[in-house]
Scaffold this motif. Structure first.
Motif, PDB file in Angstrom:
ATOM      1  N   UNK A  85       0.847  -1.176   0.000  1.00  0.00           N
ATOM      2  CA  UNK A  85       0.000   0.000   0.000  1.00  0.00           C
ATOM      3  C   UNK A  85       0.890   1.236   0.000  1.00  0.00           C
ATOM      4  N   UNK A  86       0.522   2.181  -0.836  1.00  0.00           N
ATOM      5  CA  UNK A  86       1.234   3.455  -0.898  1.00  0.00           C
ATOM      6  C   UNK A  86       0.508   4.469  -0.038  1.00  0.00           C
ATOM      7  N   UNK A  87       1.258   5.381   0.539  1.00  0.00           N
ATOM      8  CA  UNK A  87       0.649   6.447   1.335  1.00  0.00           C
ATOM      9  C   UNK A  87       1.266   7.768   0.929  1.00  0.00           C
ATOM     10  N   UNK A  88       0.399   8.761   0.749  1.00  0.00           N
ATOM     11  CA  UNK A  88       0.843  10.087   0.332  1.00  0.00           C
ATOM     12  C   UNK A  88       0.308  11.136   1.291  1.00  0.00           C
ATOM     13  N   UNK A  89       1.161  12.096   1.603  1.00  0.00           N
ATOM     14  CA  UNK A  89       0.764  13.262   2.406  1.00  0.00           C
ATOM     15  C   UNK A  89       0.598  14.420   1.432  1.00  0.00           C
ATOM     16  N   UNK A  90      -0.615  14.991   1.404  1.00  0.00           N
ATOM     17  CA  UNK A  90      -0.925  16.060   0.453  1.00  0.00           C
ATOM     18  C   UNK A  90      -1.390  17.280   1.247  1.00  0.00           C
ATOM     19  N   UNK A  91      -0.467  18.178   1.593  1.00  0.00           N
ATOM     20  CA  UNK A  91      -0.782  19.298   2.477  1.00  0.00           C
ATOM     21  C   UNK A  91      -1.932  20.192   2.012  1.00  0.00           C
ATOM     22  N   UNK A  92      -2.112  20.368   0.707  1.00  0.00           N
ATOM     23  CA  UNK A  92      -3.164  21.278   0.261  1.00  0.00           C
ATOM     24  C   UNK A  92      -4.476  20.559  -0.058  1.00  0.00           C
ATOM     25  N   UNK A  93      -4.648  19.320   0.381  1.00  0.00           N
ATOM     26  CA  UNK A  93      -5.929  18.618   0.277  1.00  0.00           C
ATOM     27  C   UNK A  93      -6.686  18.879   1.577  1.00  0.00           C
ATOM     28  N   UNK A  94      -7.459  19.940   1.572  1.00  0.00           N
ATOM     29  CA  UNK A  94      -8.064  20.417   2.813  1.00  0.00           C
ATOM     30  C   UNK A  94      -9.553  20.134   2.951  1.00  0.00           C
ATOM     31  N   UNK A  95     -10.198  19.638   1.889  1.00  0.00           N
ATOM     32  CA  UNK A  95     -11.645  19.408   1.971  1.00  0.00           C
ATOM     33  C   UNK A  95     -12.054  18.337   0.961  1.00  0.00           C
ATOM     34  N   UNK A  96     -13.322  17.968   1.006  1.00  0.00           N
ATOM     35  CA  UNK A  96     -13.836  16.973   0.081  1.00  0.00           C
ATOM     36  C   UNK A  96     -13.719  17.400  -1.371  1.00  0.00           C
ATOM     37  N   UNK A  97     -13.847  18.693  -1.611  1.00  0.00           N
ATOM     38  CA  UNK A  97     -13.708  19.197  -2.984  1.00  0.00           C
ATOM     39  C   UNK A  97     -12.287  19.016  -3.493  1.00  0.00           C
ATOM     40  N   UNK A  98     -11.326  19.038  -2.598  1.00  0.00           N
ATOM     41  CA  UNK A  98      -9.931  18.784  -2.982  1.00  0.00           C
ATOM     42  C   UNK A  98      -9.691  17.284  -3.157  1.00  0.00           C
ATOM     43  N   UNK A  99     -10.336  16.482  -2.333  1.00  0.00           N
ATOM     44  CA  UNK A  99     -10.116  15.037  -2.384  1.00  0.00           C
ATOM     45  C   UNK A  99     -10.584  14.448  -3.709  1.00  0.00           C
ATOM     46  N   UNK A 100     -11.616  15.003  -4.300  1.00  0.00           N
ATOM     47  CA  UNK A 100     -12.159  14.477  -5.554  1.00  0.00           C
ATOM     48  C   UNK A 100     -11.135  14.518  -6.693  1.00  0.00           C
ATOM     49  N   UNK A 101     -10.498  15.674  -6.978  1.00  0.00           N
ATOM     50  CA  UNK A 101      -9.510  15.664  -8.058  1.00  0.00           C
ATOM     51  C   UNK A 101      -8.263  14.826  -7.731  1.00  0.00           C
ATOM     52  N   UNK A 102      -7.930  14.717  -6.456  1.00  0.00           N
ATOM     53  CA  UNK A 102      -6.819  13.850  -6.055  1.00  0.00           C
ATOM     54  C   UNK A 102      -7.159  12.411  -6.418  1.00  0.00           C
ATOM     55  N   UNK A 103      -8.346  11.994  -6.042  1.00  0.00           N
ATOM     56  CA  UNK A 103      -8.804  10.633  -6.345  1.00  0.00           C
ATOM     57  C   UNK A 103      -8.836  10.394  -7.861  1.00  0.00           C
ATOM     58  N   UNK A 104      -9.392  11.357  -8.604  1.00  0.00           N
ATOM     59  CA  UNK A 104      -9.464  11.218 -10.066  1.00  0.00           C
ATOM     60  C   UNK A 104      -8.075  11.099 -10.686  1.00  0.00           C
ATOM     61  N   UNK A 105      -7.125  11.893 -10.189  1.00  0.00           N
ATOM     62  CA  UNK A 105      -5.758  11.838 -10.712  1.00  0.00           C
ATOM     63  C   UNK A 105      -5.138  10.470 -10.456  1.00  0.00           C
ATOM     64  N   UNK A 106      -5.319   9.955  -9.251  1.00  0.00           N
ATOM     65  CA  UNK A 106      -4.759   8.650  -8.913  1.00  0.00           C
ATOM     66  C   UNK A 106      -5.386   7.542  -9.750  1.00  0.00           C
ATOM     67  N   UNK A 107      -6.691   7.617  -9.954  1.00  0.00           N
ATOM     68  CA  UNK A 107      -7.372   6.606 -10.757  1.00  0.00           C
ATOM     69  C   UNK A 107      -6.977   6.676 -12.228  1.00  0.00           C
ATOM     70  N   UNK A 108      -6.489   7.828 -12.681  1.00  0.00           N
ATOM     71  CA  UNK A 108      -6.024   7.918 -14.068  1.00  0.00           C
ATOM     72  C   UNK A 108      -4.761   7.089 -14.284  1.00  0.00           C
ATOM     73  N   UNK A 109      -4.018   6.844 -13.230  1.00  0.00           N
ATOM     74  CA  UNK A 109      -2.822   6.000 -13.308  1.00  0.00           C
ATOM     75  C   UNK A 109      -3.212   4.530 -13.225  1.00  0.00           C
ATOM     76  N   UNK A 110      -4.096   4.214 -12.282  1.00  0.00           N
ATOM     77  CA  UNK A 110      -4.539   2.829 -12.097  1.00  0.00           C
ATOM     78  C   UNK A 110      -6.039   2.829 -11.799  1.00  0.00           C
ATOM     79  N   UNK A 111      -6.863   2.607 -12.810  1.00  0.00           N
ATOM     80  CA  UNK A 111      -8.308   2.621 -12.615  1.00  0.00           C
ATOM     81  C   UNK A 111      -8.822   1.569 -11.635  1.00  0.00           C
TER      82      UNK A 111
END
Length: 68
Positions: A1-27
């Motif tokens: 399992x990989x773990x990332x610390x993302x300091x500017x992910x401060x709310x659910x609206x930020x979490x969505x594009x983070x999730x989408x970006x990660x899924x673009x690498x591995x759906x």
């Protein structure tokens, strides 16, 4: 399992594009976000470097947590 610390992910609206970006690498990746801790955990067989690059491109760069 990989773990990332993302300091500017401060709310659910930020979490969505983070999730989408990660899924673009591995759906098929399993992704857990912890917004208060600003952490993302990714269950994948792929290399960490691809995820770090796509997070940076999306404007949510991973930064190692102090003391780790």
């Amino acid at each position: 399992m990989l773990q990332f610390h993302i300091p500017n992910m401060t709310c659910g609206s930020c979490a969505r594009p983070v999730r989408d970006a990660l899924l673009s690498v591995d759906p098929l990746a399993q992704i857990e976000t912890d917004t208060p801790a600003r952490q993302v955990r990714v269950e994948t067989a792929l290399d960490e470097a691809a995820f770090i690059a796509v997070l940076a491109e999306a404007g949510y760069p991973h930064q190692p947590q102090p003391g780790r």
